[in-house]
Motif scaffolding. Structure first.
Motif, PDB file in Angstrom:
ATOM      1  N   ALA A  69     -18.062  -7.916  11.051  1.00 48.39           N
ATOM      2  CA  ALA A  69     -16.701  -7.491  10.331  1.00 48.39           C
ATOM      3  C   ALA A  69     -16.648  -6.583  11.920  1.00 48.39           C
ATOM      4  O   ALA A  69     -15.138  -6.051  11.873  1.00 48.39           O
ATOM      5  CB  ALA A  69     -16.828  -6.486   9.334  1.00 48.39           C
ATOM      6  N   LEU A  70     -16.679  -6.008  12.918  1.00 49.14           N
ATOM      7  CA  LEU A  70     -16.326  -5.643  13.922  1.00 49.14           C
ATOM      8  C   LEU A  70     -17.315  -6.595  15.335  1.00 49.14           C
ATOM      9  O   LEU A  70     -17.522  -6.082  16.378  1.00 49.14           O
ATOM     10  CB  LEU A  70     -16.964  -3.966  14.232  1.00 49.14           C
ATOM     11  N   SER A  71     -16.928  -7.590  15.090  1.00 47.37           N
ATOM     12  CA  SER A  71     -17.721  -8.609  16.386  1.00 47.37           C
ATOM     13  C   SER A  71     -16.778  -8.459  17.507  1.00 47.37           C
ATOM     14  O   SER A  71     -16.770  -8.646  18.250  1.00 47.37           O
ATOM     15  CB  SER A  71     -17.034  -9.779  15.394  1.00 47.37           C
ATOM     16  N   ARG A  72     -15.250  -8.393  17.107  1.00 49.93           N
ATOM     17  CA  ARG A  72     -14.727  -8.275  18.366  1.00 49.93           C
ATOM     18  C   ARG A  72     -14.939  -6.642  19.101  1.00 49.93           C
ATOM     19  O   ARG A  72     -15.152  -6.717  20.520  1.00 49.93           O
ATOM     20  CB  ARG A  72     -13.400  -7.378  18.472  1.00 49.93           C
ATOM     21  N   LEU A  73     -15.399  -5.825  18.612  1.00 46.44           N
ATOM     22  CA  LEU A  73     -16.143  -4.519  19.478  1.00 46.44           C
ATOM     23  C   LEU A  73     -17.342  -4.349  19.696  1.00 46.44           C
ATOM     24  O   LEU A  73     -17.300  -4.640  21.228  1.00 46.44           O
ATOM     25  CB  LEU A  73     -16.113  -3.308  18.531  1.00 46.44           C
ATOM     26  N   VAL A  74     -18.216  -5.771  18.996  1.00 45.61           N
ATOM     27  CA  VAL A  74     -19.644  -5.462  19.523  1.00 45.61           C
ATOM     28  C   VAL A  74     -19.567  -6.548  20.408  1.00 45.61           C
ATOM     29  O   VAL A  74     -20.584  -6.626  21.554  1.00 45.61           O
ATOM     30  CB  VAL A  74     -20.306  -6.599  18.246  1.00 45.61           C
ATOM     31  N   GLU A  75     -18.683  -7.644  20.034  1.00 46.32           N
ATOM     32  CA  GLU A  75     -19.024  -8.631  21.881  1.00 46.32           C
ATOM     33  C   GLU A  75     -18.201  -7.679  22.901  1.00 46.32           C
ATOM     34  O   GLU A  75     -18.321  -7.976  24.213  1.00 46.32           O
ATOM     35  CB  GLU A  75     -17.553 -10.072  21.116  1.00 46.32           C
ATOM     36  N   GLY A  76     -17.435  -6.869  23.029  1.00 45.79           N
ATOM     37  CA  GLY A  76     -16.617  -6.266  23.539  1.00 45.79           C
ATOM     38  C   GLY A  76     -17.401  -5.705  24.506  1.00 45.79           C
ATOM     39  O   GLY A  76     -17.301  -5.255  25.523  1.00 45.79           O
ATOM     40  N   GLY A  77     -18.523  -4.886  23.808  1.00 44.42           N
ATOM     41  CA  GLY A  77     -19.418  -3.892  24.658  1.00 44.42           C
ATOM     42  C   GLY A  77     -20.746  -4.990  25.322  1.00 44.42           C
ATOM     43  O   GLY A  77     -20.183  -4.278  26.445  1.00 44.42           O
ATOM     44  N   ARG A  78     -20.861  -5.515  24.685  1.00 45.44           N
ATOM     45  CA  ARG A  78     -21.809  -7.089  25.270  1.00 45.44           C
ATOM     46  C   ARG A  78     -21.098  -7.057  26.675  1.00 45.44           C
ATOM     47  O   ARG A  78     -22.118  -7.039  27.999  1.00 45.44           O
ATOM     48  CB  ARG A  78     -22.071  -7.481  24.693  1.00 45.44           C
ATOM     49  N   GLU A  79     -19.915  -7.543  27.039  1.00 44.99           N
ATOM     50  CA  GLU A  79     -19.613  -7.871  27.735  1.00 44.99           C
ATOM     51  C   GLU A  79     -18.942  -7.089  29.181  1.00 44.99           C
ATOM     52  O   GLU A  79     -19.341  -7.277  30.284  1.00 44.99           O
ATOM     53  CB  GLU A  79     -17.659  -8.941  27.552  1.00 44.99           C
ATOM     54  N   ARG A  80     -19.106  -5.060  28.317  1.00 42.46           N
ATOM     55  CA  ARG A  80     -18.865  -4.590  29.444  1.00 42.46           C
ATOM     56  C   ARG A  80     -20.014  -3.546  29.464  1.00 42.46           C
ATOM     57  O   ARG A  80     -20.026  -2.699  29.961  1.00 42.46           O
ATOM     58  CB  ARG A  80     -17.372  -3.832  28.567  1.00 42.46           C
ATOM     59  N   GLY A  81     -21.929  -4.511  29.119  1.00 43.77           N
ATOM     60  CA  GLY A  81     -22.759  -3.419  29.539  1.00 43.77           C
ATOM     61  C   GLY A  81     -22.604  -1.954  28.437  1.00 43.77           C
ATOM     62  O   GLY A  81     -22.940  -0.923  29.191  1.00 43.77           O
TER      63      GLY A  81
END
Length: 291
Positions: free
Chosen positions: A250-262
């Motif tokens: 449901a919060l995939s955009r946030l989770v992926e955003g965190g992964r991309e930004r460390g």
């Protein structure tokens, strides 16, 4: 700085109780916990009641040792009248509370806040309204936001956000912003420049029903902005978001955003090093498995 999640939804109860320890002081934010009265049309399962007793004891123990106690608003998962956490924890403490009559909804203004303040009357060494306040003890600085809405409107009232700073470390605790979806909610986070953020997150399980889908996207975009404009390296997202077993998708955009930004995006249980056990979200299955 040591930050310890004491009781959260990912640990089995409705709560955001958090212990923060620095070289100069210890404080507990929102020393309480509760259970959702109904979920899937079902009352709390006996396993939830048992978890509430266990985590309530942990909150009480930490609050009894703390120097400062903070109550960000007057919902029962954030403050207690002595049924779960003894009111004796307030004795001799410096206590900061959400203002009981300003920027507050009717139920909290007329019932909950007066009951709580009457119950702890005479116990704290000092009782101060949190909004806009600053507390400095040695090298530790605690700042409180002005009141911000509990969610995308003021229907549920207002809450106070908290930052705790020691040296280069800064924790921001959002309380119940249900997002953050609003400008005034995210501004305090950005201005505080946290290294650690504890955010209650959007109630994904209510999206499209009691929570606008647009706010779900805006909340994620705002948290990505926090990743880009502050020093944050860990976002602990829990409470409302941890009532959904599928919160990561449901919060995939946030989770992926965190992964991309460390930036780590984790539940409070993961941050605390204990098993994730989202009992409320599992309530229907609990009744099927444990009768």
């Amino acid at each position: 700085m040591r930050v310890v999640p004491l009781a959260f939804d990912s640990m089995g109860v409705r709560s955001m109780a958090t212990l923060v320890e620095t070289a100069d002081l210890s404080l507990v934010i929102d020393p309480s916990a509760a259970l959702g009265p109904l979920r899937f049309g079902l009352p709390p399962h006996p396993l939830e009641w048992e978890r509430l007793r266990v985590l309530g004891s942990a909150v009480e123990e930490a609050a009894a040792r703390a120097d400062v106690l903070v109550v960000t608003h007057y919902h029962y998962d954030h403050h207690d009248l002595g049924t779960l956490v003894s009111l004796e924890v307030y004795r001799g403490k410096r206590v900061f509370v959400k203002h009981p009559t300003e920027k507050i909804n009717r139920s909290q203004r007329e019932v909950r806040a007066p009951m709580f303040l009457k119950a702890i009357e005479g116990l704290p060494s000092s009782l101060e309204y949190a909004e806009g306040s600053t507390l400095r003890v040695g090298g530790t600085e605690v700042e409180f936001s002005e009141a911000v809405p509990h969610g995308v409107s003021d229907r549920l009232g207002y809450v106070v956000e908290v930052s705790v700073r020691e040296g280069e470390e800064c924790l921001v605790f959002t309380s119940d912003v249900e997002g953050p979806a609003l400008r005034e909610q995210v501004e305090f986070i950005l201005n505080s420049d946290p290294t650690i953020l504890i955010v209650d997150g959007p109630p994904t399980y209510l999206a499209g029903y009691k929570y606008p889908r647009g706010a779900l996207l805006t909340s994620q975009e705002n948290l990505i902005r926090v990743m880009e404009e502050t020093r944050v390296r860990r976002i602990v997202i829990d409470h409302h978001s941890a009532r959904d077993l599928k919160w990561r998708s449901a919060l995939s955009r946030l989770v992926e955003g965190g992964r991309e930004r460390g930036v780590e995006v984790v539940l409070a249980a993961e941050a605390a090093g204990v098993p994730v056990d989202m009992l409320e979200a599992r309530r229907r299955d609990l009744y099927r498995q444990f009768r």
